[in-house]
Design a protein around this motif. Sequence first.
Motif, PDB file in Angstrom:
ATOM      1  N   GLY A   1       8.835 -27.196 -97.516  1.00  0.00           N
ATOM      2  CA  GLY A   1       9.945 -27.286 -96.565  1.00  0.00           C
ATOM      3  C   GLY A   1      10.317 -28.720 -96.241  1.00  0.00           C
ATOM      4  N   SER A   2       9.323 -29.590 -96.125  1.00  0.00           N
ATOM      5  CA  SER A   2       9.590 -31.003 -95.842  1.00  0.00           C
ATOM      6  C   SER A   2      10.309 -31.671 -97.002  1.00  0.00           C
ATOM      7  N   ILE A   3       9.870 -31.382 -98.225  1.00  0.00           N
ATOM      8  CA  ILE A   3      10.516 -32.003 -99.391  1.00  0.00           C
ATOM      9  C   ILE A   3      11.957 -31.534 -99.521  1.00  0.00           C
ATOM     10  N   VAL A   4      12.177 -30.220 -99.339  1.00  0.00           N
ATOM     11  CA  VAL A   4      13.547 -29.691 -99.412  1.00  0.00           C
ATOM     12  C   VAL A   4      14.405 -30.301 -98.302  1.00  0.00           C
ATOM     13  N   GLY A   5      13.860 -30.433 -97.095  1.00  0.00           N
ATOM     14  CA  GLY A   5      14.606 -31.013 -95.985  1.00  0.00           C
ATOM     15  C   GLY A   5      14.997 -32.460 -96.221  1.00  0.00           C
ATOM     16  N   VAL A   6      14.079 -33.240 -96.781  1.00  0.00           N
ATOM     17  CA  VAL A   6      14.367 -34.654 -97.052  1.00  0.00           C
ATOM     18  C   VAL A   6      15.422 -34.792 -98.146  1.00  0.00           C
ATOM     19  N   ILE A   7      15.255 -34.044 -99.232  1.00  0.00           N
ATOM     20  CA  ILE A   7      16.193 -34.171-100.362  1.00  0.00           C
ATOM     21  C   ILE A   7      17.595 -33.707 -99.955  1.00  0.00           C
ATOM     22  N   THR A   8      17.693 -32.537 -99.335  1.00  0.00           N
ATOM     23  CA  THR A   8      19.028 -32.046 -98.942  1.00  0.00           C
ATOM     24  C   THR A   8      19.634 -32.891 -97.836  1.00  0.00           C
TER      25      THR A   8
ATOM     26  N   ARG B   1      26.813 -34.728 -89.459  1.00  0.00           N
ATOM     27  CA  ARG B   1      25.987 -35.918 -89.659  1.00  0.00           C
ATOM     28  C   ARG B   1      24.726 -35.859 -88.798  1.00  0.00           C
ATOM     29  N   GLY B   2      24.833 -35.381 -87.581  1.00  0.00           N
ATOM     30  CA  GLY B   2      23.668 -35.279 -86.703  1.00  0.00           C
ATOM     31  C   GLY B   2      22.626 -34.325 -87.248  1.00  0.00           C
ATOM     32  N   MET B   3      23.092 -33.193 -87.779  1.00  0.00           N
ATOM     33  CA  MET B   3      22.148 -32.237 -88.364  1.00  0.00           C
ATOM     34  C   MET B   3      21.485 -32.811 -89.608  1.00  0.00           C
ATOM     35  N   ALA B   4      22.256 -33.531 -90.421  1.00  0.00           N
ATOM     36  CA  ALA B   4      21.693 -34.129 -91.633  1.00  0.00           C
ATOM     37  C   ALA B   4      20.647 -35.180 -91.269  1.00  0.00           C
ATOM     38  N   LEU B   5      20.951 -36.012 -90.267  1.00  0.00           N
ATOM     39  CA  LEU B   5      19.966 -37.016 -89.833  1.00  0.00           C
ATOM     40  C   LEU B   5      18.725 -36.359 -89.260  1.00  0.00           C
ATOM     41  N   ALA B   6      18.916 -35.339 -88.439  1.00  0.00           N
ATOM     42  CA  ALA B   6      17.763 -34.653 -87.845  1.00  0.00           C
ATOM     43  C   ALA B   6      16.925 -33.987 -88.923  1.00  0.00           C
ATOM     44  N   GLY B   7      17.577 -33.344 -89.885  1.00  0.00           N
ATOM     45  CA  GLY B   7      16.829 -32.713 -90.972  1.00  0.00           C
ATOM     46  C   GLY B   7      16.062 -33.715 -91.800  1.00  0.00           C
ATOM     47  N   THR B   8      16.668 -34.874 -92.061  1.00  0.00           N
ATOM     48  CA  THR B   8      15.986 -35.908 -92.843  1.00  0.00           C
ATOM     49  C   THR B   8      14.793 -36.472 -92.080  1.00  0.00           C
ATOM     50  N   ILE B   9      14.988 -36.783 -90.808  1.00  0.00           N
ATOM     51  CA  ILE B   9      13.906 -37.377 -90.008  1.00  0.00           C
ATOM     52  C   ILE B   9      12.770 -36.384 -89.814  1.00  0.00           C
TER      53      ILE B   9
END
Length: 180
Positions: free
Chosen positions: A111-118, A134-142
């Motif tokens: 789940g972490s790898i998928v979250g970082v890549i996407t 953009r906020g969701m993408a940043l939160a998902g990456t972090i």
Amino acid sequence: MSDNTPQNPAPEPGAYPPVPPAPAADQPAQPAPGAYPPPAQGAYPPPAYGAPAAPAYGSAPAYGAAPAFGSAPAYGAAPSYGYGAPAKTNTLAIVSLIASISSFVILPFIGSIVGVITGHMSLNQLKTSGEQGRGMALAGTIVGWVGLGLTILGIIAAILFFAFFASMYQQYGSYSGYGS
């Protein structure tokens, strides 16, 4: 009229309130200054004390021209900010956030790898597409990076834990109980 009597005689002294003069025959009757106009046809009686007021239907009464402030919306109209439907949210940003959160609950490493890549893919798409998220993408990456870091720390801790017990087993042999 030729006689000298006035059309509207003076009120009697002590009469209260003074009676307004009668309108001339050719003029329509108008309310006295400060008096309320008669109710409109079909008006409802006022609500009882504490009862909610009835909603106003239809358009608001016209009390003069609206001030000219450029392209101000008409009274009662919702302001419009832009054209067409609102921008949609980037799908990869949603996937990134959900995958990163699920890494703490369901699939820790995957789940972490998928979250970082996407999340990174979504941030690159958002630079050019004009979509929201953009906020969701940043939160998902972090959150994905934090989950990945915690997973790696957990693996290192597990390796050290088992290495410690393996060294104890080699040093002292098998466990045979106390005092033997």
